[in-house]
Scaffold this motif. Sequence first.
Motif, PDB file in Angstrom:
ATOM      1  N   THR A  89       0.845  -1.188   0.000  1.00  0.00           N
ATOM      2  CA  THR A  89       0.000   0.000   0.000  1.00  0.00           C
ATOM      3  C   THR A  89       0.880   1.238   0.000  1.00  0.00           C
ATOM      4  O   THR A  89       2.038   1.196   0.435  1.00  0.00           O
ATOM      5  N   GLY A  90       0.347   2.326  -0.510  1.00  0.00           N
ATOM      6  CA  GLY A  90       1.120   3.562  -0.541  1.00  0.00           C
ATOM      7  C   GLY A  90       0.331   4.699  -1.143  1.00  0.00           C
ATOM      8  O   GLY A  90      -0.874   4.580  -1.408  1.00  0.00           O
ATOM      9  N   THR A  91       0.991   5.786  -1.363  1.00  0.00           N
ATOM     10  CA  THR A  91       0.388   6.956  -2.012  1.00  0.00           C
ATOM     11  C   THR A  91       1.009   7.153  -3.381  1.00  0.00           C
ATOM     12  O   THR A  91       2.131   6.709  -3.644  1.00  0.00           O
ATOM     13  N   PHE A  92       0.287   7.816  -4.286  1.00  0.00           N
ATOM     14  CA  PHE A  92       0.804   8.062  -5.623  1.00  0.00           C
ATOM     15  C   PHE A  92       0.526   9.505  -6.031  1.00  0.00           C
ATOM     16  O   PHE A  92      -0.388  10.164  -5.530  1.00  0.00           O
ATOM     17  N   VAL A  93       1.355   9.969  -6.956  1.00  0.00           N
ATOM     18  CA  VAL A  93       1.192  11.298  -7.556  1.00  0.00           C
ATOM     19  C   VAL A  93       1.394  11.161  -9.053  1.00  0.00           C
ATOM     20  O   VAL A  93       2.361  10.533  -9.506  1.00  0.00           O
ATOM     21  N   LEU A  94       0.469  11.707  -9.837  1.00  0.00           N
ATOM     22  CA  LEU A  94       0.605  11.699 -11.285  1.00  0.00           C
ATOM     23  C   LEU A  94       1.379  12.939 -11.718  1.00  0.00           C
ATOM     24  O   LEU A  94       1.001  14.058 -11.375  1.00  0.00           O
ATOM     25  N   HIS A  95       2.471  12.727 -12.432  1.00  0.00           N
ATOM     26  CA  HIS A  95       3.265  13.846 -12.932  1.00  0.00           C
ATOM     27  C   HIS A  95       2.837  14.179 -14.349  1.00  0.00           C
ATOM     28  O   HIS A  95       2.493  13.294 -15.132  1.00  0.00           O
ATOM     29  N   SER A  96       2.886  15.456 -14.703  1.00  0.00           N
ATOM     30  CA  SER A  96       2.608  15.860 -16.078  1.00  0.00           C
ATOM     31  C   SER A  96       3.466  17.057 -16.427  1.00  0.00           C
ATOM     32  O   SER A  96       3.629  17.974 -15.628  1.00  0.00           O
ATOM     33  N   GLY A  97       4.036  17.012 -17.614  1.00  0.00           N
ATOM     34  CA  GLY A  97       4.841  18.120 -18.105  1.00  0.00           C
ATOM     35  C   GLY A  97       4.471  18.389 -19.549  1.00  0.00           C
ATOM     36  O   GLY A  97       3.416  17.966 -20.012  1.00  0.00           O
ATOM     37  N   THR A  98       5.319  19.105 -20.250  1.00  0.00           N
ATOM     38  CA  THR A  98       5.059  19.448 -21.642  1.00  0.00           C
ATOM     39  C   THR A  98       6.193  18.931 -22.515  1.00  0.00           C
ATOM     40  O   THR A  98       7.349  19.298 -22.318  1.00  0.00           O
ATOM     41  N   SER A  99       5.865  18.079 -23.466  1.00  0.00           N
ATOM     42  CA  SER A  99       6.888  17.527 -24.358  1.00  0.00           C
ATOM     43  C   SER A  99       7.054  18.435 -25.570  1.00  0.00           C
ATOM     44  O   SER A  99       6.095  19.045 -26.040  1.00  0.00           O
ATOM     45  N   PRO A 100       8.281  18.550 -26.093  1.00  0.00           N
ATOM     46  CA  PRO A 100       8.514  19.405 -27.265  1.00  0.00           C
ATOM     47  C   PRO A 100       7.986  18.756 -28.533  1.00  0.00           C
ATOM     48  O   PRO A 100       7.824  17.537 -28.611  1.00  0.00           O
ATOM     49  N   THR A 101       7.721  19.586 -29.540  1.00  0.00           N
ATOM     50  CA  THR A 101       7.239  19.059 -30.818  1.00  0.00           C
ATOM     51  C   THR A 101       8.388  18.545 -31.669  1.00  0.00           C
ATOM     52  O   THR A 101       8.190  17.766 -32.591  1.00  0.00           O
ATOM     53  N   SER A 102       9.611  18.983 -31.354  1.00  0.00           N
ATOM     54  CA  SER A 102      10.790  18.521 -32.093  1.00  0.00           C
ATOM     55  C   SER A 102      11.963  18.411 -31.131  1.00  0.00           C
ATOM     56  O   SER A 102      12.047  19.164 -30.158  1.00  0.00           O
ATOM     57  N   MET A 103      12.867  17.470 -31.410  1.00  0.00           N
ATOM     58  CA  MET A 103      14.071  17.305 -30.599  1.00  0.00           C
ATOM     59  C   MET A 103      15.326  17.703 -31.369  1.00  0.00           C
ATOM     60  O   MET A 103      16.441  17.506 -30.888  1.00  0.00           O
ATOM     61  N   ALA A 104      15.172  18.277 -32.550  1.00  0.00           N
ATOM     62  CA  ALA A 104      16.322  18.617 -33.387  1.00  0.00           C
ATOM     63  C   ALA A 104      17.274  19.550 -32.655  1.00  0.00           C
ATOM     64  O   ALA A 104      16.885  20.618 -32.197  1.00  0.00           O
ATOM     65  N   GLY A 105      18.527  19.122 -32.538  1.00  0.00           N
ATOM     66  CA  GLY A 105      19.549  19.956 -31.913  1.00  0.00           C
ATOM     67  C   GLY A 105      19.522  19.999 -30.407  1.00  0.00           C
ATOM     68  O   GLY A 105      20.351  20.679 -29.795  1.00  0.00           O
ATOM     69  N   PHE A 106      18.604  19.272 -29.762  1.00  0.00           N
ATOM     70  CA  PHE A 106      18.523  19.300 -28.311  1.00  0.00           C
ATOM     71  C   PHE A 106      19.694  18.544 -27.681  1.00  0.00           C
ATOM     72  O   PHE A 106      20.304  17.681 -28.309  1.00  0.00           O
ATOM     73  N   ASN A 107      19.977  18.875 -26.435  1.00  0.00           N
ATOM     74  CA  ASN A 107      20.964  18.152 -25.634  1.00  0.00           C
ATOM     75  C   ASN A 107      20.196  17.403 -24.557  1.00  0.00           C
ATOM     76  O   ASN A 107      19.594  18.030 -23.667  1.00  0.00           O
ATOM     77  N   ILE A 108      20.160  16.080 -24.639  1.00  0.00           N
ATOM     78  CA  ILE A 108      19.410  15.255 -23.687  1.00  0.00           C
ATOM     79  C   ILE A 108      20.408  14.517 -22.805  1.00  0.00           C
ATOM     80  O   ILE A 108      21.161  13.675 -23.282  1.00  0.00           O
ATOM     81  N   ILE A 109      20.419  14.840 -21.522  1.00  0.00           N
ATOM     82  CA  ILE A 109      21.341  14.220 -20.572  1.00  0.00           C
ATOM     83  C   ILE A 109      20.566  13.184 -19.768  1.00  0.00           C
ATOM     84  O   ILE A 109      19.600  13.512 -19.082  1.00  0.00           O
ATOM     85  N   VAL A 110      20.972  11.924 -19.859  1.00  0.00           N
ATOM     86  CA  VAL A 110      20.246  10.814 -19.231  1.00  0.00           C
ATOM     87  C   VAL A 110      21.069  10.224 -18.093  1.00  0.00           C
ATOM     88  O   VAL A 110      22.266   9.950 -18.253  1.00  0.00           O
ATOM     89  N   THR A 111      20.447  10.034 -16.951  1.00  0.00           N
ATOM     90  CA  THR A 111      21.043   9.298 -15.834  1.00  0.00           C
ATOM     91  C   THR A 111      20.341   7.949 -15.743  1.00  0.00           C
ATOM     92  O   THR A 111      19.132   7.884 -15.503  1.00  0.00           O
ATOM     93  N   VAL A 112      21.076   6.880 -15.979  1.00  0.00           N
ATOM     94  CA  VAL A 112      20.502   5.529 -16.022  1.00  0.00           C
ATOM     95  C   VAL A 112      20.240   5.027 -14.608  1.00  0.00           C
ATOM     96  O   VAL A 112      21.097   5.136 -13.726  1.00  0.00           O
ATOM     97  N   THR A 113      19.040   4.485 -14.398  1.00  0.00           N
ATOM     98  CA  THR A 113      18.696   3.934 -13.078  1.00  0.00           C
ATOM     99  C   THR A 113      18.547   2.415 -13.076  1.00  0.00           C
ATOM    100  O   THR A 113      18.701   1.780 -12.034  1.00  0.00           O
ATOM    101  N   SER A 114      18.245   1.812 -14.239  1.00  0.00           N
ATOM    102  CA  SER A 114      18.157   0.349 -14.319  1.00  0.00           C
ATOM    103  C   SER A 114      18.200  -0.063 -15.784  1.00  0.00           C
ATOM    104  O   SER A 114      17.991   0.750 -16.681  1.00  0.00           O
ATOM    105  N   GLY A 115      18.473  -1.349 -16.015  1.00  0.00           N
ATOM    106  CA  GLY A 115      18.522  -1.826 -17.386  1.00  0.00           C
ATOM    107  C   GLY A 115      18.737  -3.315 -17.458  1.00  0.00           C
ATOM    108  O   GLY A 115      19.072  -3.972 -16.468  1.00  0.00           O
ATOM    109  N   ALA A 116      18.495  -3.856 -18.660  1.00  0.00           N
ATOM    110  CA  ALA A 116      18.741  -5.267 -18.942  1.00  0.00           C
ATOM    111  C   ALA A 116      19.403  -5.365 -20.298  1.00  0.00           C
ATOM    112  O   ALA A 116      19.232  -4.490 -21.154  1.00  0.00           O
ATOM    113  N   HIS A 117      20.168  -6.423 -20.529  1.00  0.00           N
ATOM    114  CA  HIS A 117      20.953  -6.604 -21.752  1.00  0.00           C
ATOM    115  C   HIS A 117      20.146  -6.230 -22.990  1.00  0.00           C
ATOM    116  O   HIS A 117      18.985  -6.620 -23.104  1.00  0.00           O
ATOM    117  N   PRO A 118      20.707  -5.444 -23.942  1.00  0.00           N
ATOM    118  CA  PRO A 118      22.126  -5.067 -24.045  1.00  0.00           C
ATOM    119  C   PRO A 118      22.462  -3.708 -23.440  1.00  0.00           C
ATOM    120  O   PRO A 118      23.488  -3.128 -23.774  1.00  0.00           O
TER     121      PRO A 118
END
Length: 578
Positions: A89-118
């Motif tokens: 059991t727990g509490t939840f919060v729905l997040h909402s933001g605004t996504s861009p219409t284009s990603m051309a030329g953007f700088n996207i910095i990703v911090t990885v939190t989990s993954g599976a091969h590859p």
Amino acid sequence: MSGTAPFASSGAYRFLPSATDSSYASVPISGPISASFGTHIYTKTGPNTASLSFVDSIVGTASVNCTFSTENSGTYVLTAVSFPASSQTGTFVLHSGTSPTSMAGFNIIVTVTSGAHPFATNGNFQFLPALSGNTYTIVGRSGVVDSIGACSYSQNSTMTGIISFTDSITGAGFSSQLSFDSETTGTMFLRQSVGSGYQTGTFKISSPGTVVAWGNNLYGQTTVPVTAQSGVTAIAAGVYHTVTLKNNGSVVAWGLNDYGQTNVPVTAQSGVAAIAAGYSHTVVLKTNGLVVAWGYNGLGQTNVPVTAQSGVTAIVAGNYHTVALKTNGVVVAWGRDDYGHTSVPTEAQSGVMAIAAGAFHTVALKTNGMVVTWGAGTTNSGIYPHYGQSIVPIEAQSGVTAIGAGAVHTLALKTNGMVVAWGAGTTNSGSTPNVGQSIVPVTAQSGVKATAAGYYYTVALKTNGSVVTWGYSFFGATTMPVTVQNGVTAVAAKYEHTVALLGSGLAIPVSIITRQDGNEMILSWPTTAVGFKLQSALDLTPPVPWIDSTNVPVIIGGQFTVTNTASGSNKFYRLKKP
């Protein structure tokens, strides 16, 4: 959160449903929670209730009953078929933001939190879509290797976007969903259409041509206006003001305006190709080779001489003097000259390909890779402003590709990416001007592609987009904010504040500049020409067999430059954007 085995009894995680199908991923945030993925079905069961049925990679078939207390928050109960006596059991919060219409030329910095091969299970990387076309580059910062590929982006809802890609390492059939919590941050769910490979993480994006400034903000010089938060192609720092060049050829300036140095005249509101900033004056170079200057003119630094009213290819500004480089390799300087810093020596009256200006000295880079300096600092008396900044060391007498100047120190960038510095600051006495600004750290002894200098500190931009600073930190000028620890494409400094450009706005129209130097022909074009490649052909008879030029561009001051020797074949050159 509370729960019984096999569920965690405390912690937090994000549940990321795909916007295109029934898949999802769970991203752990804190506590003893494992990452997982699977498929789900969402059902609204009442005015303020809903249920999720899902098949999870860890707990198997399970369900969640949600009760909403507000439009975007509430409580939940999770149970699993395989563990009927267990629940969470727990509490939840729905997040909402605004996504861009284009990603051309953007700088996207990703911090990885989990993954599976590859994919890697932790680390961070930059995802850099091209300004045009469908290519991208991944720059691994830690735990992730570099790669390239082709991608497409679609905004599939107001808060999500999908990047589909084929990668040089992981192959085809991959998609990454970006779920936005705000306009610039959110969570990522990357997966393979066939197979179990996935990766989750958090991301931060910056639009192309974003400016970040830090350090002394006494006159608002580091408070970037909205008009300079995107679409910027070049930056310059004055003593108490900042100047930017937009991708439409207009100029934006802010900060101290006691002499009108931030009041951009009509002639500089369009058709500008380069910018520079002095103590209290501003200079621009128009695309037609004309120089325009305004602001403080007590020493004639904004009185552009006839010789600099056409055919100019680069400009710089010292405290109270201005310098221009002509297309024929001649240097023209005007303004304050009590230290001889505008009296151009014979060595700089031909064959120059880059220029720089300190407070009271001037620097030129010759086409043979040699540095020439004049003005203050031709001696090292230890009495301001003479600290040897105009005494060129042996290391900077050949093999130099770019130059820079602080108040009383000088910089040279070697072809191997190493920075050489001299003048004040070869020691660190703890008091100005000798505060270590010329003691190059190990991190700037290789892999550097550009430099900038404040009064008593130095800035180096690495080829991987990171920034290194050293010397005296006036008002935190060498304390870099988190936003400039990667993804930087240009740096600028003058006195006590530093400016960085993240990404680069769409390039202004560019052309090749040619000039003869002895028996060689020098070709150069502006560094704002992002994404362009140089091609050559031996004949223009159709169909023309254009061939990509290798081992270019080389960064030379504000230009990309290639040299065609007299012994080589006659060639035709062009710039082409893929």
